[in-house]
Design an enzyme around this catalytic site. Structure first.
Site, mmCIF file in Angstrom:
data_model
loop_
_atom_site.group_PDB
_atom_site.id
_atom_site.type_symbol
_atom_site.label_atom_id
_atom_site.label_comp_id
_atom_site.label_asym_id
_atom_site.label_seq_id
_atom_site.Cartn_x
_atom_site.Cartn_y
_atom_site.Cartn_z
ATOM 1 C CG HIS A 70 31.148 29.053 38.604
ATOM 2 N ND1 HIS A 70 31.863 28.915 39.786
ATOM 3 C CD2 HIS A 70 30.405 27.922 38.491
ATOM 4 C CE1 HIS A 70 31.555 27.751 40.343
ATOM 5 N NE2 HIS A 70 30.680 27.132 39.582
ATOM 6 C CD GLU A 112 33.138 32.462 39.434
ATOM 7 O OE1 GLU A 112 34.168 31.859 39.047
ATOM 8 O OE2 GLU A 112 32.382 31.995 40.318
ATOM 9 N NE ARG A 170 27.482 28.462 41.315
ATOM 10 C CZ ARG A 170 28.594 28.472 42.024
ATOM 11 N NH1 ARG A 170 29.239 29.612 42.207
ATOM 12 N NH2 ARG A 170 29.078 27.367 42.548
ATOM 13 C CG HIS A 197 36.549 29.285 40.154
ATOM 14 N ND1 HIS A 197 35.239 28.877 40.108
ATOM 15 C CD2 HIS A 197 37.271 28.254 39.644
ATOM 16 C CE1 HIS A 197 35.160 27.656 39.585
ATOM 17 N NE2 HIS A 197 36.384 27.260 39.304
ATOM 18 C CD GLU A 222 36.906 31.096 44.240
ATOM 19 O OE1 GLU A 222 36.493 32.139 43.678
ATOM 20 O OE2 GLU A 222 36.249 30.038 44.290
#
Length: 426
Positions: A179, A182, A235, A306, A383
């Protein structure tokens, strides 16, 4: 959020213009705000998510089982307030001006770039990352090896680096920056590369030397470049659609594993989670799949970096009704990661569970494809920081602390994998 607070917010921004986008300018997000919207029922969630169909005014930043994070234009605050009333949900402001955070990030990057060196007090561009990789390959020719996944839609090379100190090591594959926005992911991936090659810490040396590392610092190279040069909040990939003027696909919904099942991706080309016209429509995703398929007998663990939310997510993403056969083992491994990170002085807390269990259905993701189709039995999405204070625009001062947490977490994760028998040579 109380209704009178909404009215105050509206009064403050009534004369303010929103994002601007000239042909040769960067997209700006002046006075765009981000709200945490809490809900309790699926009906509330459905009504709230309808807001993001108006992509000009609402963008979904994050979604959990009881919460949405929405970026909102100044002119759309009234509509949000109406929907909050209608759904009897609640909202809390956590970023009042997205552009202010972007400007502060840019200032920090410029300041850290003055000496011309590569480092982790700023977010580096794709060109800077690739130039640094070249230096690393020259400096450590006996330990490092370059590999190329393929070419992006816009013709950029998708590069990776293998670090191997000796033969007969279990393999760990790290995918980063699938993405585009990020940025903390590629910053952390490059910091880890540097640590694996330069650290004198005994724990890090053991980690580096007893595993083979396959690291792709930036997978979505087109989107990443676009996020640096044009739109910080981009993104997706950059391949145009045949059926829409909207550009790009969510590459983490484009793998051929339960693709588009159970509402796990959108069929709308304008949506942030658009799964694409077909599986593997994105050359970047196909390139990674080809590489992993060709090397799956060397890969014991796959980690997809992520941000944001501080979560460790395992398969399955397409359903919360079923669990992988080794789900208990994966939760034990995830707990080891979380406990190790929380033990650091920063005290950062990671939650863990399956993608669909903690968040929402997300079909066609890297980790599910690796687990379901390639037999990589330990496969996680990590994440990184934070939980919403800065969201995607995490200040550069967080890079090294986040990377230190990732390192300690990965040490514990792999130790638990070894204990449970997942690091045996295939």
């Amino acid at each position: 959020m109380a209704l009178n607070s909404f009215l105050i917010a509206l009064a403050l921004v009534v004369l303010v213009q929103g994002a601007s986008f000239g042909q040769d300018e960067r997209v700006r997000y002046d006075n765009y705000s981000v709200y945490k919207v809490k809900f309790e029922t699926s009906e509330q969630r459905s009504l709230l998510k309808k807001l993001v169909e108006d992509r000009e005014n609402f963008r979904l930043w994050q979604e959990a089982q009881d919460e949405l994070h929405l970026m909102i234009t100044p002119s759309a605050l009234g509509e949000l307030e109406t929907v909050i009333r209608k759904t009897n949900s609640s909202a809390k402001l956590f970023i009042s001006n997205v552009q202010e955070l972007i400007d502060l990030e840019e200032e920090a990057n410029i300041k850290a770039s003055r000496d011309g060196s590569f480092g982790w007090t700023k977010y580096n561009s794709l060109a800077e990352i690739y130039a640094w990789l070249d230096e690393i390959l020259v400096a450590y020719p006996a330990i490092t090896e370059s590999f190329i996944l393929g070419q992006s839609y816009e013709g950029r090379t998708i590069r990776g680096i293998k670090i191997s100190y000796k033969s007969n090591n279990p393999g760990v594959f790290i995918e980063s920056n699938i993405h585009a926005r990020e940025w903390i992911t590629s910053a952390t991936a490059t910091w880890l590369i540097n640590e694996f090659l330069t650290s004198t810490d005994e724990l890090v040396r053991d980690l580096a030397q007893n595993h083979d590392w396959y690291i792709v610092p930036v997978l979505n190279v087109d989107g990443f470049a676009y996020s640096h040069e044009k739109d910080r909040m981009w993104r997706k990939t950059r391949q145009p659609s045949d059926i829409s003027s909207c550009v790009g696909v969510d590459p983490n919904r484009n793998y051929d594993s339960h693709w588009m099942e159970n509402g796990g991706a959108s069929s709308d080309p304008c949506a942030e989670d658009y799964g694409g016209p077909n599986p593997f429509s994105e050359p970047e995703v196909q390139a990674l799949a080809d590489f992993v398929s060709s090397n799956k007998d060397k890969i014991n663990v796959l980690l997809a970096f992520h941000s944001y939310s501080q979560l460790l997510l395992s398969p399955y993403g397409h359903t919360e009704e079923e669990f992988p056969p080794n789900f208990d083992d994966m939760m034990e491994v995830a707990k080891a990661f979380g406990d190790a990170v929380e033990s650091l002085p920063y005290g950062t807390v990671y939650r863990y569970g399956s993608s669909s269990g903690i968040l929402y259905p997300a079909s066609g993701a890297t980790i599910d494809w690796a687990y379901n189709e390639q037999g990589v039995e330990i496969s996680y999405t990590i994440e990184f920081r934070d939980t919403g204070r800065y969201g995607f625009i995490l200040p550069p001062v967080h890079i090294i602390p986040n990377a230190e947490e990732a390192l300690v977490g990965i040490v514990a994760l792999l130790d638990k994998c070894e204990e449970l028998g997942y690091l045996k040579l295939k």
